[in-house]
Design a protein around this motif. Structure first.
Motif, short mmCIF file in Angstrom:
data_model
loop_
_atom_site.label_atom_id
_atom_site.label_comp_id
_atom_site.label_asym_id
_atom_site.label_seq_id
_atom_site.Cartn_x
_atom_site.Cartn_y
_atom_site.Cartn_z
N ARG A 1 0.81 -1.22 0.00
CA ARG A 1 0.00 0.00 0.00
C ARG A 1 0.84 1.26 0.00
NH1 ARG A 1 -4.66 -1.80 4.43
NH2 ARG A 1 -5.50 -3.53 3.19
N SER A 2 2.15 1.14 0.20
CA SER A 2 3.02 2.32 0.11
C SER A 2 3.42 2.63 -1.32
CB SER A 2 4.29 2.12 0.97
OG SER A 2 3.99 2.24 2.33
N ALA B 1 -0.17 3.73 8.92
CA ALA B 1 -0.98 4.37 7.87
C ALA B 1 -1.33 3.38 6.76
CB ALA B 1 -0.22 5.56 7.30
N ARG B 2 -0.48 2.39 6.52
CA ARG B 2 -0.81 1.37 5.52
C ARG B 2 -2.09 0.62 5.87
NH1 ARG B 2 5.28 -1.28 5.22
NH2 ARG B 2 6.15 0.06 3.59
N MET C 1 -4.26 5.34 10.48
CA MET C 1 -3.88 6.75 10.33
C MET C 1 -4.05 7.09 8.85
SD MET C 1 -2.90 7.92 13.33
CE MET C 1 -1.77 9.30 13.10
N PRO C 2 -4.17 8.37 8.48
CA PRO C 2 -4.39 8.72 7.07
C PRO C 2 -3.36 8.10 6.14
CG PRO C 2 -4.68 10.65 8.46
CD PRO C 2 -4.17 9.55 9.35
N PRO C 3 -3.80 7.46 5.04
CA PRO C 3 -2.86 6.75 4.14
C PRO C 3 -1.87 7.67 3.44
CG PRO C 3 -5.12 6.75 3.27
CD PRO C 3 -5.21 7.25 4.67
N TRP C 4 -2.09 8.97 3.46
CA TRP C 4 -1.11 9.92 2.93
C TRP C 4 0.24 9.72 3.62
CZ3 TRP C 4 1.24 14.22 5.46
CH2 TRP C 4 1.91 15.13 4.62
N LEU D 1 -11.12 3.29 13.50
CA LEU D 1 -11.88 2.04 13.39
C LEU D 1 -12.55 1.93 12.03
CD1 LEU D 1 -13.40 -0.47 14.44
CD2 LEU D 1 -15.07 1.08 15.47
N HIS D 2 -13.23 2.99 11.59
CA HIS D 2 -14.01 2.94 10.35
C HIS D 2 -13.09 2.89 9.13
CE1 HIS D 2 -17.27 3.69 13.05
NE2 HIS D 2 -16.71 4.82 13.46
N ALA D 3 -11.98 3.62 9.19
CA ALA D 3 -11.04 3.61 8.06
C ALA D 3 -10.40 2.24 7.89
CB ALA D 3 -9.97 4.68 8.27
N SER D 4 -9.94 1.63 9.00
CA SER D 4 -9.28 0.32 8.89
C SER D 4 -10.30 -0.76 8.54
CB SER D 4 -8.57 -0.02 10.21
OG SER D 4 -9.47 -0.07 11.29
#
Length: 598
Positions: free
Chosen positions: A73-74, A386-387, A391-394, A569-572
């Protein structure tokens, strides 16, 4: 089912949009997940919080997922160009810094006296036990996430996130403490007091009112070095560390030439309690080694290089610490040790004014390498977190040219600079030790779970036995720490109960629960005794830390929980769903991996 497929397609599209945009700063770089595409989606996600939390709480990641899918994902790979030689010097560079050059004086004066050397032995033993636990994981799961990735695999997403938040706090606070200590030794080098280079803000509380602009400048310079190249950082680190080791040898030899054994007449003025209080704080001096485990992803041969790098650097460091502590307290009476720059002022006290400049220059070298390795390590932690979209994937983006996580490095060092600008060292070191001891304890628990529990292999009866044994180890360790922290220090009756319970729980685990997994490449010896001892000593040292530090720790954990339930929680959840990370024929699996990783 159709709605689920639509959600999955939308999530995948969001993730593709993020990956295709390089190093931009659009909304989809920060919140690409389906739950954040509209207000309606977000409100629906909040309604589903209990269900989603249960899902992620029970979900364990797979070794292969961490090694391949999450890493991918990076977009760009980190460059594999580190050897055991780099790792040993990274370990030495990471560890020998503010801990020895500042906290030794503070703890010798306030708590331990000359027995500060025993404090270093206790915290060194604790750190070495943790090193063993880290090493087995780092060899088998060589990714940038370090303990975050290990805990995701063995204890699940939620525990990994709570640990991750404390890992980030540990790195920011550790870097801030070292940056402030850098100013103290720079002032000594210039024949000034540290506050001569700080701005005193009388409108702020005293603990936060000594503003330190030099610490901010140092953090900015380190940021540039860390962003440019990991291998370049390694070269700079081991050249600086070699100079640093030469200075340490000078301090020991020259200092012992001025030794006065009368200074050891009152060896432990505050007894065992003072030794362990100092030991809990001095654990700060060893925390850098976990940064080395985050470099596993960039190591050429993890199975060989990581054990040599981690264990070798820790052994060298512990010996150096003990010799330096002995030297300091033989040179000057512990009551006259300077808490800001103890070694420089000690040479001044014995009439060798010229030597203090060598010491101060060596300390600055050491603290610069600590900051550099810390910057490299903390950015890799944040990248892997972040991956997973917690945390934000940016923050997960790896620069194609440098092969380094530029965004994560800049964000972490900016936070470090802000904390360093305001906060005094004693507050930082206590809070840091709590986070570190907590994380090391969790990694030891995770190692026991890894060895003794494999879904589909471990029987329900053995699963129950394992849970009871770990509960016995944790419960007896916590009881021992509570007795130490609250009871009369001369009372020994409580320990007669708690220590045998710990011993019997560990023995029961050894005798009655069969190991479900053998290490493939490198394994911790004497399992379960070494991880169980690591749990006991880490929790015991927590019992020596002051109440205010625990209050700050609880406040930070509260902030983490709020962030997790509103965003992480929702992002992951969406990211795992979109990628099929934890899909099975019957929907989400409750426990992802039950077999030895391929």
């Amino acid at each position: 089912m159709g709605g689920g497929n639509l959600d999955q397609q939308s999530g995948e599209e969001g993730m593709r949009r993020r990956r295709g945009c390089g190093c931009s700063c659009t909304k989809n770089d920060f919140l690409p997940e389906e739950s954040f595409q509209s207000i309606g989606n977000y409100l629906q996600a909040l309604k589903e919080t209990p269900m989603r939390f249960k899902e992620r709480l029970l979900t364990r990641s797979m070794d292969s997922t961490e090694l391949h899918e999450i890493k991918a994902r990076s977009e760009h790979e980190m460059k594999k160009n580190l050897t055991w030689w780099d790792l040993i010097w990274f370990g030495i560079g990471a560890v020998i810094g503010a801990g020895i050059f500042v906290l030794t004086g503070l703890e010798a004066k306030e708590h331990a006296g000359p027995a500060v050397v025993l404090s270093y032995v206790v915290s060194g033993v604790s750190a070495m036990l943790s090193v063993f636990c880290y090493t087995e994981f780092a060899v088998e799961i060589p990714v940038a996430g370090g303990s975050f990735a290990y805990l995701r695999v063995e204890l699940g997403d939620f525990m990994a996130f709570i640990a991750a938040g404390n890992i980030l706090l540990e790195y920011v606070i550790g870097g801030a403490a070292v940056a402030r200590a850098w100013t103290s030794y720079f002032a000594t080098l210039c024949n000034h007091k540290p506050d001569d280079f700080r701005i005193i803000a009388h409108s702020l509380p005293d603990d936060y009112g000594h503003l330190d602009p030099i610490a901010v400048v140092v953090a900015a310079v380190i940021c540039v070095l860390a962003v440019l190249s990991t291998k370049g950082s390694s070269r700079f680190n081991y050249v600086a560390s070699i100079i640093h080791v030469v200075v340490i040898l000078f301090i020991i030899v020259a200092g012992l030439a001025k030794a006065d054994t009368k200074n050891y007449s009152d060896f432990a003025p505050h007894g065992a309690h003072g030794i362990f209080v100092a030991s809990a704080v001095l654990f700060f001096a060893y925390v850098g080694f976990d940064a080395v485990s985050t470099m596993a992803e960039e190591t050429k041969n993890p199975a060989r290089d990581i054990p040599i790098g981690l264990v070798g650097s820790m052994a060298i460091t512990t010996l150096a610490y003990c010799l330096l502590a002995v030297t300091l307290c033989l040179m000057v009476p512990y009551g006259k040790v300077d808490p800001d720059a103890p070694f420089s002022v000690a040479f001044e006290t014995v009439g060798w004014d010229w030597a203090k400049y060598i010491v101060a220059a060596g300390a600055l070298k050491g603290m610069t390498t600590v900051l550099l390795v810390s910057a490299v390590g903390q950015a890799r932690y944040l990248t892997h977190i972040a991956r997973t979209h917690m945390m934000p994937p940016w923050l997960a983006q790896v620069n194609a040219k440098t092969g380094t996580p530029v965004n994560a490095t800049i964000v972490m060092l900016a936070a470090t600079a802000i904390i360093a600008f305001f906060t005094k060292l004693d507050i930082l070191s206590n809070l840091l030790s709590i986070s570190t001891l907590f994380i090391f304890m969790l990694v030891a628990v995770a190692l026991l779970v890894r060895r003794y529990y494999v879904s589909g292999v471990t029987t329900p009866v053995n699963h129950i036995k394992l849970v009871l044994c770990i509960a016995g180890i944790l419960g007896s360790s916590i009881a021992t720490a509570v007795i130490w922290g609250t009871a009369d220090q001369d009372s020994w009756i409580g320990y007669v109960i708690t220590i045998p319970i710990w011993f019997l729980a560990t023995l029961a685990l050894k005798v009655f629960v069969p190991q479900a997994r053998d290490p493939k490449l490198w394994g911790v010896p004497l399992v379960p005794w070494i991880p169980s001892a690591s749990i006991l000593i880490n929790i015991f040292l927590l019992g020596s830390i002051d109440k205010k530090s625990f209050e700050r720790f609880a406040a930070w954990t509260g902030v983490l929980l709020i962030y997790y339930f509103l965003f992480g929680l929702h992002a992951s959840y969406d990211a795992a769903k979109a990628s099929g990370e934890n899909k099975a024929e019957d929907g989400f699996k409750k426990v992802e991996e039950g077999t030895v990783s391929s």
